[in-house]
Scaffold this active site. Sequence first.
Site, short mmCIF file in Angstrom:
data_model
loop_
_atom_site.label_atom_id
_atom_site.label_comp_id
_atom_site.label_asym_id
_atom_site.label_seq_id
_atom_site.Cartn_x
_atom_site.Cartn_y
_atom_site.Cartn_z
N ASP A 9 9.06 3.89 -8.19
CA ASP A 9 8.86 4.74 -7.01
C ASP A 9 10.10 5.60 -6.76
O ASP A 9 10.50 5.82 -5.62
CB ASP A 9 8.54 3.88 -5.79
CG ASP A 9 8.04 4.69 -4.61
OD1 ASP A 9 7.51 5.80 -4.83
OD2 ASP A 9 8.18 4.23 -3.46
N CYS A 25 -18.24 -1.46 -0.12
CA CYS A 25 -17.28 -1.88 0.92
C CYS A 25 -16.44 -0.69 1.38
O CYS A 25 -15.96 0.11 0.58
CB CYS A 25 -16.37 -2.97 0.38
SG CYS A 25 -15.10 -3.52 1.55
N CYS A 67 -8.63 1.42 9.60
CA CYS A 67 -7.42 2.24 9.74
C CYS A 67 -7.22 2.66 11.19
O CYS A 67 -8.09 3.32 11.78
CB CYS A 67 -7.52 3.48 8.85
SG CYS A 67 -6.05 4.54 8.96
#
Length: 358
Positions: A142, A200, A207
């Site tokens: 990252d 799903c 959220c």
Amino acid sequence: MVSNAFPLDLLSLSGQLRDWAAEEGFSDAAVARLDLSADREHLRDWLARQRHADMQWMAETASLRADPEALRPGTGSVICLRMDYGLDSAEAWPVLRDSRRAYVSRYALGRDYHKLMRKRLARLAERVGAAIAPHGYRVFADSAPVLEKALGRNAGLGWIGKHTLLLSREAGSGFFLGEIFTDLALPSTEAEATPHCGSCQACIDICPTQAIVAPYELDAGRCISYLTIEHRGSIPEPLRPAIGNRIFGCDDCQLVCPWNRYAQRATIPDFAPRHGLEGTELVDLFAWSEDEWEERTAGMALRRAGYSGWLRNIAVALGNAPGESGVIAALRARADHEDPVVREHVQWALGRHLATSE
């Protein structure tokens, strides 16, 4: 690019990579195919829709993200690694439901993974070179414009879920990804993982800010992780109540995912929570001086938000906490803070509580 003439056949290479990776603390390893053409188009569409908020660097590096060879000239293969950090929903939900306590994304409770992973990736790259052939390489955790989830999918480490995170049948999504870009021409070790999200959409429904605007599409400008970590200015006022007690990141879309019942505990001791941050009272954290914050967040991903961002985020959480005397007193102690962004959020939080007490 180094020739792919090496002494290990495909099955031997796959097993050897996993064994070597396990010795460095990684949970899985595989070699990705490099075709990212479909992901390139998805990225272009996402940027065109302005889903990257004010992260202009994502647009500026778009051409590098979808082309491993452009990011590191001579790249012939990408070795993808998974390292579990632990995602215990049974431990996380009680903190999220207690608005007096601070919720820190579970990946950030211990040592910052970036340097730790890069050192281990470099050692693994040297071992690959010693066993196969000398090679040029570059490691990432990252730490550069890499489409790591797409590469991980191509390597067979998992599939990209509707929340846009990589999902594994064996480990859910509670893991970090790392890559070794090498000029060795290694064959991909596994076929692409089959998606298993089905119908799903629990991640979309839960959220808090409706940041997952469609399956596989995240609006960063609404995402609590972006707002509390990457964003440097004021948090949009309409979104503040939905942030709740989340002061650094957000895990809701992961915690609700059925596949995370298989999330693995961290095997690296450095990922263990530090300073009781897995559920500390908000008022206690808000009282930290900058020197205390510097000392207690040393070597942690929490540094990413900066001290002012830390105070801004906690002010929002205190505005969402019960309007008790200790909360009001903590906010009033920061009401004249020198940072205008911090001051704005403190005043907003005080305003919420004083309005409800009248």
